[in-house]
Every structure is written in C-alpha cells, then in structure tokens.
Design an enzyme around this catalytic site. Structure first.
Site, PDB file in Angstrom:
ATOM      1  N   GLN A   1      31.850  53.799   1.495  1.00  0.00           N
ATOM      2  CA  GLN A   1      30.904  52.670   1.624  1.00  0.00           C
ATOM      3  C   GLN A   1      30.078  52.421   2.567  1.00  0.00           C
ATOM      4  O   GLN A   1      29.131  51.648   2.386  1.00  0.00           O
ATOM      5  CB  GLN A   1      31.746  51.337   1.413  1.00  0.00           C
ATOM      6  CG  GLN A   1      32.640  51.515  -0.138  1.00  0.00           C
ATOM      7  CD  GLN A   1      33.707  50.244  -0.021  1.00  0.00           C
ATOM      8  OE1 GLN A   1      34.958  50.118   0.297  1.00  0.00           O
ATOM      9  NE2 GLN A   1      33.061  49.054  -0.502  1.00  0.00           N
TER      10      GLN A   1
ATOM     11  N   ARG B   1      39.733  48.770  11.336  1.00  0.00           N
ATOM     12  CA  ARG B   1      40.176  49.368  10.192  1.00  0.00           C
ATOM     13  C   ARG B   1      39.162  50.071   9.728  1.00  0.00           C
ATOM     14  O   ARG B   1      38.060  49.797   8.928  1.00  0.00           O
ATOM     15  CB  ARG B   1      40.811  48.479   9.095  1.00  0.00           C
ATOM     16  CG  ARG B   1      41.829  49.448   8.114  1.00  0.00           C
ATOM     17  CD  ARG B   1      42.253  48.638   6.849  1.00  0.00           C
ATOM     18  NE  ARG B   1      42.493  49.383   6.039  1.00  0.00           N
ATOM     19  CZ  ARG B   1      42.465  49.315   4.569  1.00  0.00           C
ATOM     20  NH1 ARG B   1      42.413  47.900   4.141  1.00  0.00           N
ATOM     21  NH2 ARG B   1      42.863  49.923   3.562  1.00  0.00           N
TER      22      ARG B   1
ATOM     23  N   ASN C   1      44.859  53.206  -0.138  1.00  0.00           N
ATOM     24  CA  ASN C   1      44.427  51.874  -0.197  1.00  0.00           C
ATOM     25  C   ASN C   1      44.330  51.544  -1.907  1.00  0.00           C
ATOM     26  O   ASN C   1      43.798  52.427  -2.489  1.00  0.00           O
ATOM     27  CB  ASN C   1      42.939  51.794   0.286  1.00  0.00           C
ATOM     28  CG  ASN C   1      42.363  50.306   0.321  1.00  0.00           C
ATOM     29  OD1 ASN C   1      42.707  49.535   0.961  1.00  0.00           O
ATOM     30  ND2 ASN C   1      41.518  50.206  -0.725  1.00  0.00           N
TER      31      ASN C   1
ATOM     32  N   GLU D   1      42.823  43.430   4.084  1.00  0.00           N
ATOM     33  CA  GLU D   1      41.460  42.998   3.529  1.00  0.00           C
ATOM     34  C   GLU D   1      41.397  41.632   2.815  1.00  0.00           C
ATOM     35  O   GLU D   1      42.450  41.119   2.325  1.00  0.00           O
ATOM     36  CB  GLU D   1      41.061  43.897   2.636  1.00  0.00           C
ATOM     37  CG  GLU D   1      40.735  45.296   2.743  1.00  0.00           C
ATOM     38  CD  GLU D   1      40.123  46.036   1.344  1.00  0.00           C
ATOM     39  OE1 GLU D   1      39.696  45.374   0.511  1.00  0.00           O
ATOM     40  OE2 GLU D   1      40.270  47.241   1.413  1.00  0.00           O
TER      41      GLU D   1
ATOM     42  N   TRP E   1      37.224  41.798   5.325  1.00  0.00           N
ATOM     43  CA  TRP E   1      36.518  42.788   4.397  1.00  0.00           C
ATOM     44  C   TRP E   1      34.884  41.982   4.398  1.00  0.00           C
ATOM     45  O   TRP E   1      34.971  40.984   3.532  1.00  0.00           O
ATOM     46  CB  TRP E   1      36.771  43.115   3.098  1.00  0.00           C
ATOM     47  CG  TRP E   1      36.159  43.885   2.401  1.00  0.00           C
ATOM     48  CD1 TRP E   1      35.283  43.902   1.531  1.00  0.00           C
ATOM     49  CD2 TRP E   1      36.092  45.524   2.552  1.00  0.00           C
ATOM     50  NE1 TRP E   1      34.461  45.031   1.201  1.00  0.00           N
ATOM     51  CE2 TRP E   1      35.098  46.058   2.046  1.00  0.00           C
ATOM     52  CE3 TRP E   1      37.047  46.277   3.586  1.00  0.00           C
ATOM     53  CZ2 TRP E   1      34.849  47.560   1.930  1.00  0.00           C
ATOM     54  CZ3 TRP E   1      36.784  47.671   3.385  1.00  0.00           C
ATOM     55  CH2 TRP E   1      35.781  48.458   2.607  1.00  0.00           C
TER      56      TRP E   1
ATOM     57  N   GLU F   1      29.314  48.559  -2.579  1.00  0.00           N
ATOM     58  CA  GLU F   1      30.433  47.784  -3.323  1.00  0.00           C
ATOM     59  C   GLU F   1      30.795  48.638  -4.505  1.00  0.00           C
ATOM     60  O   GLU F   1      30.776  47.634  -5.707  1.00  0.00           O
ATOM     61  CB  GLU F   1      30.147  46.379  -3.125  1.00  0.00           C
ATOM     62  CG  GLU F   1      30.516  45.735  -1.730  1.00  0.00           C
ATOM     63  CD  GLU F   1      31.856  45.811  -1.261  1.00  0.00           C
ATOM     64  OE1 GLU F   1      32.668  46.025  -2.010  1.00  0.00           O
ATOM     65  OE2 GLU F   1      32.003  45.514  -0.044  1.00  0.00           O
TER      66      GLU F   1
END
Length: 494
Positions: A37, A95, A184, A396, A440, A447
């Site tokens: 991302q 993170r 994740n 998140e 987040w 996205e």
C-alpha cells in the site's frame, strides 16, 4: 454525532471523565502501514511479483480507475520522509509489513534479495535509533505470485513455505524486532480473496475456497509461532501473534431469540473462526462446525465443507499467540436470515444478516464504515471475557475521508477522540489489558480495490505530485498532542 457521544458515556460512572484519566504508563502509541500500500517500487532492485501486482495489472475495473500500487506513496525510496512523519507524531511504535517477494522473489529461500534485506534493515535501524519500537507484519495480503501459481493459500504446502519465510525473517531481523505479526486479517484474505474473488488473487470459490484458505493460514501461523518459540525466543525475547479483524455485533431486536443466536453465529464466523483455535481450543467454534456441517448435508455434500483439524494439529494450534492483535473499524446490527439457497457460501452458512443502523454516522470515504466507538469498547470486553483476559494491542483502527480530503478534518478527529474515550473506559473501568493503539494509517495510501479514492492517513499524500509530499491533517496534530500528554485533552482545549 449526538447519538454516538451519548452512547459513549452511557455506561460510565457518575463523575468519571476521560480527560482526567491518563493512559497507562508505557502505553504503545502507534500508526500502521502495509508494504504494497505504501512502498511502490513494485519491480525495483530484484523484487518479485506479488498477487497484488498481478491483480492490479490485469485491469478489468476491479480496482477504482484501474489504479495500482506500482508507485503508491513511494516509500521504497522515500523512507526518510515517512520517518519524519513518525517523529512528528511522537510515535512510540510503528507497525509496517515486509514484502515477502521483495525479500524472497519467488517466495522461497532459494534466492534471497539482499537489496530487500537492506531496505528493511534500514527501516528497523532508523526506528530504533529514534527510540521507536517496530512491530513487523510478515504477511499483509501480498503473497508472492510464484507461490500462488502453485496453489497459494489453498495448497497444503503453503504452511511450510510460510514457516521457512518466517524463520528467515526471525533470523535476519529478530535481533532487533521484538513484536511480530504473522498474518494480517486472515478473514479478509479467505473471504474476499478466495471465496468472493473481489481482491487478490481473485479466486471465486464460494463455500469452499475461504474455509480451505483459512485452514491453511491457521496452520501456517501456528508453525511459525512454534518455530519462533523453539528456535529464537530464548535468545531474542520477542512476542508473536496474528492480527484478527472483527466487527462488533448486536442483535437487531435485543428481545428476539433468533436475532440473539444469529449474532452469536456472526461473531463465530468472523473473529472466533480464528481466535478460538489459536487462543483457546485448537479447533473451530462448535457453532461454526455444526452450521457448516448441517448446510453441507442439505446441499448434498458427503462431508462438511469446513475442513477438520487432526488431534495433533489441534494441539499444535492451541495457544499460539503471545498477545491479542485486533483490527477494528465498525459495528453491525444482526438479524436471523434462514438459508433457503442451494448455493454454498459463508454468508449463507452463518444465517445472519448484517445491517447498518441508519442513526450511526458514516466515514465519508467508505460507505461500509459506520462510526461506532462504543462497539470497540464492547468488543474489547468480549475478547477479555472470551479469551482469558489476554494482553491486547489494537493494531488497526481508523476512519476514511473521500478524495479530495480536507486537511482540517475536524469531524474525523472527533471520531478518533470518541474512540480513544471508549478505549480508556475499557482500560480504566473494565480492566481490559490493553497495551497499545495503532492508527490506520500513517499515510494516505493505496486502499486495495478503492485505489486512492479514500484516504485513511494521518498525513495527506499528493499522488498527483511526483514528489509525493506528505502534509499532516489536523487529526495528526491532535493525535500527536494525545501522545505527548499520554491522555485526552478536554473538548474545550481542541
């Protein structure tokens, strides 16, 4: 926002104010990103293709305006700019995820891309030099394409490939990284990637693909945890977990038994699908096992479409998390919906319809993201009570804006503020063992199927400018104040 604010304080004792209560000493204040991302550099310096490279390059309008992460935020070459943002916020933790195919271009240790190793070495070393603790995710949706070509997460062989990759990362970076996330949001990978086919790798196998994928991800996670426990923990002294996403769910009609039972199934087919085997039993929730078995029989299957763990596998899986990593965004009302369809799918198996309450505000950049701060509070209590009061990190949480997004994002900061109040209530009033909170995201980024059309960042990124400048939103400035004070300022001070 009146309804959300009212609900926020409904259970607080008289005289209790979040502005008067600090967060615990040593509370982890973070922000998060993911490799595909933000990095760009999709084929730079020996990186191999991932399933998201393939998925976006195939076009077909599966992603907003056929956008890709080829450049994204340019973090592969602009890491120093990201570090400036991290320092400006005063984060204690950051993170980020490793790109499996940047380190191991074909997904195996047969060839190691040293330039990829150097890139992540620099990130880790720079963070530590500035007093910032790295939390590193091994897998955030970007499976090497070479492994997908061999069956990907649907293949039983993937757990060994993932374990080999995890061991490589532990060996290479574990002298400095003490907080690890294996995978994740396995729920999203399984349901959207291998059942509905709406995200990479785009596999449409309703009723079977997600269950098989989830089965293999759970085993892969467990193997990696045991590898760390046996081979690295004694020397490195780190912690390993898996990041599970979950809505909170409430019965549409609290007095209706059918809706109450549907709500239990909704949670079983979401959070508990992964949390129960890993944290408590080694096996899937009983209600999930029975539902899929009954539905499979009705549809003419000789056995359940939900795979079974062997007794040995159950023992291997149980207890393979050192903390609970939670990604939370929204809440749903749930009502019973009887399955009258012959076609198999997760949504039909659970017999629970999710409904957005129209009284809840919605984040402007995401039609699905109803803003329900009290839902997070109740979810934290649920995790405490269901999973033996674990240490929890919220890995998140965030709110999107539509593009173009105003820098003065006053409304979005109000969402954050109400959420932080609920977190503080969970800690102070309910003794939830919450140790950290990660927004987040650090940056506006790619996205997934929304491309660059919705913005979750604390920092605005101008994707039309080749320099990709980062500029703080108001929410970044306010979040920095919270971090500096280790607590919330009163509304009047904002």
């Amino acid at each position: 926002m009146a309804s959300a604010a009212t609900a926020s304080f409904a259970s607080a004792p008289c005289g209790w104010s979040p502005e008067d209560v600090p967060f615990p000493s040593g509370f982890a204040w973070g922000a998060a990103t993911a490799a595909y991302q933000v990095e760009g550099g999709w084929n730079a310096d020996g990186k191999g293709p991932s399933v998201w490279d393939t998925f976006t390059h195939q076009g077909g309008d599966r992603v907003f305006k056929n956008q890709t992460g080829d450049v994204a935020c340019g973090s592969y070459t602009l890491w120093e700019e990201d570090l400036k943002c991290i320092k400006q916020l005063g984060l204690t933790h950051y993170r980020f995820s490793l790109s499996w195919s940047r380190l191991l271009p074909d997904g195996t240790t047969g060839f190691i891309n040293q330039q990829g190793v150097d890139y992540y070495d620099k990130i880790i070393d720079d963070l530590l030099a500035n007093g910032i603790v790295p939390m590193v995710t091994l897998y955030h949706f970007d499976l090497p394409q070479h492994l997908e070509d061999q069956g990907g997460w649907r293949s039983d062989a993937i757990s060994e490939a993932f374990d080999n990759y995890a061991q490589f990362c532990f060996r290479t970076f574990g002298d400095r990284v003490k907080l690890w996330i294996t995978i994740n949001e396995p729920y999203v990978v399984a349901k959207d990637g291998y059942e509905k086919g709406i995200v990479a790798p785009g596999i449409l196998e309703p009723g079977t693909g997600a269950y098989r994928t989830a089965h293999n991800m759970i085993k892969a996670h467990a193997k990696a945890w045991h590898s760390y426990d046996v081979l690295f923990r004694k020397k490195q002294h780190g912690l390993v977990s898996i990041a599970l996403n979950s809505d909170w769910a409430e019965p549409l009609d609290p007095a209706c038994t059918a809706d109450q039972e549907a709500t239990k199934r909704y949670m079983a087919f979401c959070l508990d699908w992964f949390a129960e085997p890993i944290f408590t039993s080694g096996d899937y929730p009983a209600i999930m096992n029975s539902q899929v078995s009954v539905m499979s029989s009705k549809q003419g299957y000789r056995s359940s479409r939900l795979p079974e763990f062997t007794e040995e596998e159950k023992r291997m899986i149980k207890g393979t998390a050192d903390f609970f990593a939670l990604n939370y965004y929204t809440t749903r009302r749930v009502k019973h919906q009887e399955n009258t369809h012959s076609e198999p799918s997760i949504s039909e198996d659970r017999e629970a319809e999710q409904i957005m309450d129209r009284s809840w505000p919605v984040a402007s950049g995401s039609s699905w993201l109803a803003v329900v701060p009290w839902g997070l509070h109740r979810l934290l209590k649920y995790i405490k009570n269901t999973y033996n009061n674990p240490v929890i990190y919220i890995t998140e949480n965030g709110f999107s804006q539509s593009d173009p997004a105003p820098l003065d994002d006053t409304q979005r900061w109000e969402y954050f503020r109400l959420t932080l109040q609920e977190i503080l209530k969970a800690i102070s009033l309910d003794d939830v063992h919450l140790k950290g909170y990660f927004v987040w995201s650090l940056l506006d980024n790619f996205e997934w199927t929304c491309g660059y059309s919705c913005r979750f960042g604390l920092f605005h990124v101008d994707f039309e400018n080749p320099a990709l400048p980062r500029v703080p939103y108001r929410s970044a400035i306010e979040y920095a104040n919270v971090i500096s004070n280790n607590g919330l300022a009163s509304t009047e001070e904002l």
